[in-house]
Design an enzyme around this catalytic site. Sequence first.
Site, short mmCIF file in Angstrom:
data_model
loop_
_atom_site.label_atom_id
_atom_site.label_comp_id
_atom_site.label_asym_id
_atom_site.label_seq_id
_atom_site.Cartn_x
_atom_site.Cartn_y
_atom_site.Cartn_z
N ASP A 410 0.87 -1.20 0.00
CA ASP A 410 0.00 0.00 0.00
C ASP A 410 0.90 1.24 0.00
OD1 ASP A 410 -3.16 0.61 1.18
OD2 ASP A 410 -1.66 2.21 1.23
N ILE A 411 0.54 2.21 -0.84
CA ILE A 411 1.34 3.45 -0.90
C ILE A 411 1.09 4.25 0.38
CG2 ILE A 411 1.83 5.56 -2.20
CD1 ILE A 411 0.62 4.19 -4.67
N GLU A 453 -4.88 2.25 -4.04
CA GLU A 453 -3.42 2.32 -4.06
C GLU A 453 -2.84 1.09 -3.41
OE1 GLU A 453 -5.03 2.92 -1.49
OE2 GLU A 453 -3.90 3.86 0.12
N1 LIG Z 1 -5.38 9.24 -8.21
C1 LIG Z 1 -6.02 8.18 -7.75
N2 LIG Z 1 -6.29 8.08 -6.46
C2 LIG Z 1 -6.91 6.98 -5.98
C3 LIG Z 1 -7.30 5.95 -6.83
N3 LIG Z 1 -7.90 4.99 -6.06
C4 LIG Z 1 -7.90 5.45 -4.77
N4 LIG Z 1 -7.29 6.66 -4.72
C5 LIG Z 1 -7.05 7.49 -3.59
O1 LIG Z 1 -6.10 6.90 -2.70
C6 LIG Z 1 -6.23 7.51 -1.48
C7 LIG Z 1 -6.10 6.51 -0.38
O2 LIG Z 1 -6.05 7.20 0.80
P1 LIG Z 1 -5.99 6.52 2.19
O3 LIG Z 1 -6.75 5.24 2.11
O4 LIG Z 1 -6.37 7.56 3.12
O5 LIG Z 1 -4.51 6.15 2.37
P2 LIG Z 1 -3.18 6.94 2.36
O6 LIG Z 1 -3.41 8.41 2.15
O7 LIG Z 1 -2.27 6.34 1.31
O8 LIG Z 1 -2.62 6.74 3.76
P3 LIG Z 1 -1.95 5.43 4.30
O9 LIG Z 1 -2.37 4.31 3.46
O10 LIG Z 1 -2.44 5.32 5.67
O11 LIG Z 1 -0.52 5.67 4.18
C8 LIG Z 1 -7.60 8.21 -1.50
O12 LIG Z 1 -7.42 9.59 -1.59
C9 LIG Z 1 -8.25 7.71 -2.76
O13 LIG Z 1 -9.11 8.69 -3.35
C10 LIG Z 1 -7.01 6.08 -8.19
O14 LIG Z 1 -7.31 5.23 -9.02
N5 LIG Z 1 -6.37 7.19 -8.63
#
Ligand SMILES: Nc1nc2c(ncn2[C@@H]2O[C@H](COP(=O)(O)OP(=O)(O)OP(=O)(O)O)[C@@H](O)[C@H]2O)c(=O)[nH]1
Length: 571
Positions: A410-411, A453
């Site tokens: 996970d990013i 992500e």
């Molecule tokens: N650009 C883009 N964003 C995405 C996509 N799918 C999910 N996201 C975004 O990924 C983000 C995930 O955020 P969180 O689940 O809060 O996780 P995080 O900010 O990486 O924080 P941690 O995982 O706790 O490190 C959200 O803002 C989603 O809108 C996609 O296909 N494209």
Amino acid sequence: MKKAKLYCYYLVSFLLLSNLSLANLPLEKIRMQLRWHHQFQFAGYYAAKQQGYYRQAGFDVEIIAGNKNRQPVAELLNGRADFAEGNSEVLLARLKGQPLVALAAIYQRSPSILITRKDSQINSTEDLINKTVMLVDGVDSQDADLLAMLYASHSSLENINIIPSSYNIADLYQGKVHAFNAYISNEPFYLEERGIAYTALKPEDYGIDFYSDILFTSQAMAKNNPDKVQRFVNATLKGWQYALDYPEEIIQLLKQQYQSPKSLNHLRYEANMVRKLIIPELISIGHIHPGRLERMATTFQDLGMIDNTAALSGFVFNPSTWQDRLFGWWPYFVAILASLIAALLVQAYTNKRLSGEIERRKKAEQELKKLALTDHLTKLHNPRSFHQLLSAELKRSQRNQSSFSLIAIDIDFFKAVNDQYGHHIGDEVLQHVAQILCTNLRESDMCNRVGGEEFIIILPDTPEQRALELAERSRLAIEKSPFIKGEIYIGLTMSFGVTQWQPKDEINDTLERADQALYYAKRHGRNRVQLFKPEMAVAHAKEKQQSRPRVTADNGAGTTGDTAPIVHAPR
Ligand SMILES: Nc1nc2c(ncn2[C@@H]2O[C@H](COP(=O)(O)OP(=O)(O)OP(=O)(O)O)[C@@H](O)[C@H]2O)c(=O)[nH]1
């Protein structure tokens, strides 16, 4: 079978088209030279024209009457006629070297006779000594059958006064000559009409058996256009059959269309005689027997009219030699061959198009399948595909008694990327990360994007220790590969959870463990690789109860989990 039908279809269409186009061709002009004036003697030619037999054969035939100065052999040799009809003179000319070819002997018996008055007491050729006899061209007569008849009873003709024919039967009944060269179908009628008794001296009674009224053409025509010649002969013979079947019709035609000066009765007399000379009841019309021609030729030789009979060979038209047949049939061979080749080409072309179309559809289907299983953004396996692959891998491991590992990834703080740079840059970051994550894997490893992500890598035949090493290598690679675009510089990290499939595991068991390890990594500082340990399951369950999202959960080190320590800064 289908192919055979197809070829037949092509062939039939082709031949039909050929016939149609033949029928549409303009008629070919043909000149047919008769030996004498229009009379029933030539009935078959008028019938063939009248009945349309010539037209059906592709000809527009001009039937030209003959006279003293317009004789068939000369007309044909001079190119003024294409076909002609003559008596035994045709064979004689051929034996003298003229390039003539006999096509049909219409009269099986010669109509030539010498006619005398009954009261002259001349009843046989022996009685002609010191008598005046008319022959065509006199002493130089080419009337071979009459000459032969005379020679049959005279070693020399010196004692017979032979003079050129006046063609006027009155000379006989007025007593100017003792014997008159005549046609059995013609002059006797005049005598009978006047009640003058006569005697007919017939060559056949002296063993002279000649054909007459031979249809002939030039050697060049027979050689170069055998098909045309055959068509003309066939149409002519058909005409003759018609004329013999319906003589009265032709008699009327002769009077109305050909202005025949003969009376109707005379023409009927002639028609009756002509039938006896043709003998259609016994011999097919036009038949030529080579033996009879030979006898005729020998007669000419015996009379000293020719030196030898060598030129007889090839005199009779024979389109059925293999060369002629080939020559006559070659257009059909070519047509059949061409239509077969065309059919094959069409078939090949259709096959090629079909197989091309099948190939194209296959590809399109594969493409669709691939699309259905691919994440459109990163081109990795999508969740659907991931579940198929995972389930297949599980079965394979059960079967092979091997094991596989999962790395859940996970990013870190990805939300901040979207928030700061917008969703489209977020997308590009996802592609960037996917590319680095999956580049250094083994060919058998399977890289999947399972959520926004979130990624999971399936590592077949891999124990967890090895999976840990691989995850660590990926973590370092991501850490060292910031996203850079123009002024944008985004440093990235990722968290990794690793676990190994256990033989008793259902799919969800293994997934759950990988997720718990990842959760632990997130909670414990991110940018790290965490192997699943049983105690994590307990902690995870507690967290769940509190329903706190893992990304915002306290990682045990204050609130560092919510603040992004990574750099998202313009360069
Ligand atoms: N650009 C883009 N964003 C995405 C996509 N799918 C999910 N996201 C975004 O990924 C983000 C995930 O955020 P969180 O689940 O809060 O996780 P995080 O900010 O990486 O924080 P941690 O995982 O706790 O490190 C959200 O803002 C989603 O809108 C996609 O296909 N494209």
